[in-house]
Design an enzyme around this catalytic site. Structure first.
Site, PDB file in Angstrom:
ATOM      1  CB  ALA A 165      -0.882   0.033   1.177  1.00 13.43           C
ATOM      2  CB  CYS A 166      -0.064   4.883  -0.557  1.00 15.92           C
ATOM      3  SG  CYS A 166       0.431   6.641  -0.424  1.00 15.92           S
ATOM      4  N   PRO A 167       2.671   4.381   1.107  1.00 15.14           N
ATOM      5  CG  PRO A 167       4.322   5.664   2.491  1.00 15.14           C
ATOM      6  CD  PRO A 167       3.095   4.820   2.614  1.00 15.14           C
ATOM      7  CG  MET A 168       5.163   0.426   2.055  1.00 15.98           C
ATOM      8  SD  MET A 168       6.361   1.543   3.261  1.00 15.98           S
ATOM      9  CE  MET A 168       7.539   0.371   2.975  1.00 15.98           C
ATOM     10  CG  ASP A 180      -1.028   2.579  -4.089  1.00 19.03           C
ATOM     11  OD1 ASP A 180      -2.338   2.547  -4.172  1.00 19.03           O
ATOM     12  OD2 ASP A 180      -0.333   3.354  -3.793  1.00 19.03           O
TER      13      ASP A 180
END
Lengths: 138, 78
Positions: free
Chosen positions: B16-19, B43
């Site tokens: 998921a954001c921000p990965m 994502d």
């Protein structure tokens, strides 16, 4: 190149707010922006080495439905906030400081804190180190 | 279009954001200037994120496509 520093004051110690803070930190770090994080009260308590991996609950507005949504994301393998913070620190430019007043109030010693925390400072030092960038309070 | 070979791939599918951006930023630091890095993400937010990230960091977004819910980006390190 946008390298305006960001200052983040973390007050709340629930997992949803800490996750929001970790996302903001990691996003800024990925852009090369220096991030100064200042831990106060319940956020600081959550950064104790022996508690950081605990379930810190959610903000009251989450309600049952919100909690179910957050738990589903967790079950799907979303990284916990402290791992996102660790990744942000790995990118460089992220400094996490504990508020010395909150340390006194909660009876926390520097050795009680998780290694993610770089040090302890007062609010004046925090303002000076944070510079003229944007400031957020979570 | 580019004929240069992809240097390496960052697979962020399922993150998921921000990965996706964080993993990419970490990896891009390790490749030589001019190298092409391929990123895979699921994502939906990564479409705008990669556009903004490349614009801000000076790296180039040279390719972008979507295939069955997987977003693919190719970035050239500045």
């Amino acid at each position: 190149m946008d390298e305006q520093p960001l200052a983040l004051v973390l007050f709340s110690g629930t997992d949803d707010k800490l996750n929001a803070a970790a996302v903001m930190t990691a996003g800024a770090a990925a852009l090369g922006r220096p991030v100064h994080v200042f831990l106060q009260y319940w956020a600081l308590d959550a950064f104790r080495a022996d508690r950081i991996r605990n379930d810190h609950g959610l903000a009251p507005e989450a309600g049952e439905q919100g909690a179910a949504a957050v738990n589903a994301l967790r079950a799907a393998g979303q990284a916990p906030w402290y791992e996102t913070m660790a990744q942000a620190k790995e990118l460089g430019g992220v400094e996490i400081q504990a508020c010395s007043l909150s340390m006194d109030i909660l009876g926390i010693e520097a050795t009680d804190l998780d290694p993610l925390v770089d040090g302890v400072e007062g609010v004046t030092a925090f303002y000076l180190n944070a510079g003229d960038g944007q400031m957020m309070f979570i | 279009m580019t004929t240069q070979a992809i240097h390496s791939t960052v697979d962020t599918k399922g993150l998921a954001c921000p990965m996706p951006i964080v993993k990419t930023a970490q990896h891009v630091k390790t490749v030589p200037s001019g190298a092409l890095v391929e990123i895979l993400s699921t994502d939906p937010g990564s479409v705008k994120d990669f556009a903004a990230w490349t614009r801000s960091t000076g790296n180039s977004l040279v390719e972008q496509s979507t295939d069955g819910g997987v977003y693919r980006f190719v970035i050239q390190r500045a």
